[in-house]
Design a protein around this motif. Sequence first.
Motif, mmCIF file in Angstrom:
data_model
loop_
_atom_site.group_PDB
_atom_site.id
_atom_site.type_symbol
_atom_site.label_atom_id
_atom_site.label_comp_id
_atom_site.label_asym_id
_atom_site.label_seq_id
_atom_site.Cartn_x
_atom_site.Cartn_y
_atom_site.Cartn_z
ATOM 1 N N ALA A 1 -7.202 -32.430 11.527
ATOM 2 C CA ALA A 1 -8.032 -32.862 10.671
ATOM 3 C C ALA A 1 -9.013 -31.592 10.338
ATOM 4 C CB ALA A 1 -9.172 -34.159 10.932
ATOM 5 N N ALA A 2 -9.589 -30.897 11.281
ATOM 6 C CA ALA A 2 -10.061 -29.705 11.457
ATOM 7 C C ALA A 2 -9.640 -28.777 10.659
ATOM 8 C CB ALA A 2 -10.470 -29.201 12.867
ATOM 9 N N ARG A 3 -8.269 -28.371 10.784
ATOM 10 C CA ARG A 3 -7.622 -27.456 10.141
ATOM 11 C C ARG A 3 -7.728 -27.908 8.345
ATOM 12 N NH1 ARG A 3 -6.912 -22.167 9.213
ATOM 13 N NH2 ARG A 3 -4.801 -21.717 8.756
ATOM 14 N N GLU B 1 -11.033 -27.059 7.145
ATOM 15 C CA GLU B 1 -11.243 -25.479 7.193
ATOM 16 C C GLU B 1 -10.682 -25.127 5.913
ATOM 17 O OE1 GLU B 1 -9.926 -21.638 9.539
ATOM 18 O OE2 GLU B 1 -9.209 -23.270 10.352
ATOM 19 N N LEU B 2 -9.308 -25.326 5.636
ATOM 20 C CA LEU B 2 -8.556 -24.884 4.517
ATOM 21 C C LEU B 2 -9.089 -25.477 3.175
ATOM 22 C CD1 LEU B 2 -4.845 -25.081 5.964
ATOM 23 C CD2 LEU B 2 -6.419 -22.848 5.442
ATOM 24 N N GLY B 3 -9.416 -26.742 3.273
ATOM 25 C CA GLY B 3 -10.029 -27.247 2.005
ATOM 26 C C GLY B 3 -11.448 -26.870 1.727
ATOM 27 N N GLU C 1 -7.574 -39.211 7.669
ATOM 28 C CA GLU C 1 -6.266 -40.087 7.260
ATOM 29 C C GLU C 1 -5.152 -39.351 7.119
ATOM 30 O OE1 GLU C 1 -4.610 -41.655 2.965
ATOM 31 O OE2 GLU C 1 -6.799 -40.928 3.289
ATOM 32 N N LEU C 2 -5.335 -37.897 6.861
ATOM 33 C CA LEU C 2 -3.812 -37.518 6.589
ATOM 34 C C LEU C 2 -3.608 -36.250 7.860
ATOM 35 C CD1 LEU C 2 -4.865 -35.729 2.989
ATOM 36 C CD2 LEU C 2 -3.434 -37.854 3.726
ATOM 37 N N ALA C 3 -4.442 -36.187 9.027
ATOM 38 C CA ALA C 3 -4.148 -35.490 10.163
ATOM 39 C C ALA C 3 -2.873 -36.006 10.708
ATOM 40 C CB ALA C 3 -5.355 -35.576 10.893
ATOM 41 N N PHE C 4 -1.945 -35.001 10.893
ATOM 42 C CA PHE C 4 -0.729 -35.167 11.788
ATOM 43 C C PHE C 4 0.402 -36.168 11.175
ATOM 44 C CE2 PHE C 4 -3.666 -33.584 15.010
ATOM 45 C CZ PHE C 4 -3.270 -32.231 14.957
ATOM 46 N N ASN C 5 -0.016 -36.520 9.757
ATOM 47 C CA ASN C 5 0.859 -37.429 8.878
ATOM 48 C C ASN C 5 1.581 -36.686 7.817
ATOM 49 O OD1 ASN C 5 2.085 -39.437 7.407
ATOM 50 N ND2 ASN C 5 0.668 -41.109 8.504
#
Length: 215
Positions: free
Chosen positions: A70-72, A75-77, A95-99
Amino acid sequence: MTRSRDDWARILTMCGIKPTQVAMWSGVFAHTPRMDRFSQGDADLAQFLANVLVESQGLQKLKESGNYSAARIRELGNASPPGSRWRSLVPRAEELAFNEQKFFEACYGGRGGNRPEGAGDGARYPGRGLIMLTFADGYRWQGLRSGQDLTVLPELAEQPHFALEFAFDWWEGKVPDAYLADTVKVRRVVNGGTFGLREVEEMLVKARRALQGPA
């Protein structure tokens, strides 16, 4: 100039590719006849190698990763322009982290010939290959050039021989010969921007030296 497996092993080694990848890929390069048929010869091939080797992380990566924390994602967003797809993912970072499937659907759904998010095309057509094919339109374009139905078998782009064939086709179809003397222009065609430009410039020096012959 026709190059043997030993020639390619030397070239890839001089470009800093790891021994395990050299052992795997030197034969692939040697047995892909198109590697001797670039429209501008070694001037073309050097730029191709520099970009392909950087894009694939030294011939190690043939599929894009969608496993971000989620942090990455934030950061990128937040580093992306307002209104961009990456910026739109920031509120959905948890919601999207590691999925990977959800991430690709959110990132690629409804773009480039893909159906809207949730239909499965975003997860089916993420980046694959040495110069990463992305979106249904990208796979369709490449498939028409190479005689393969990549909308049905997109995973072919992850197999080394096909990945190299497709990268050659993509390069000859997308990169104008007039750009070859300008690495920035080439990089923008390959990457959509100048991300990785310094690494490509450094690799280009190695590739040119390696293609000249034994050190």
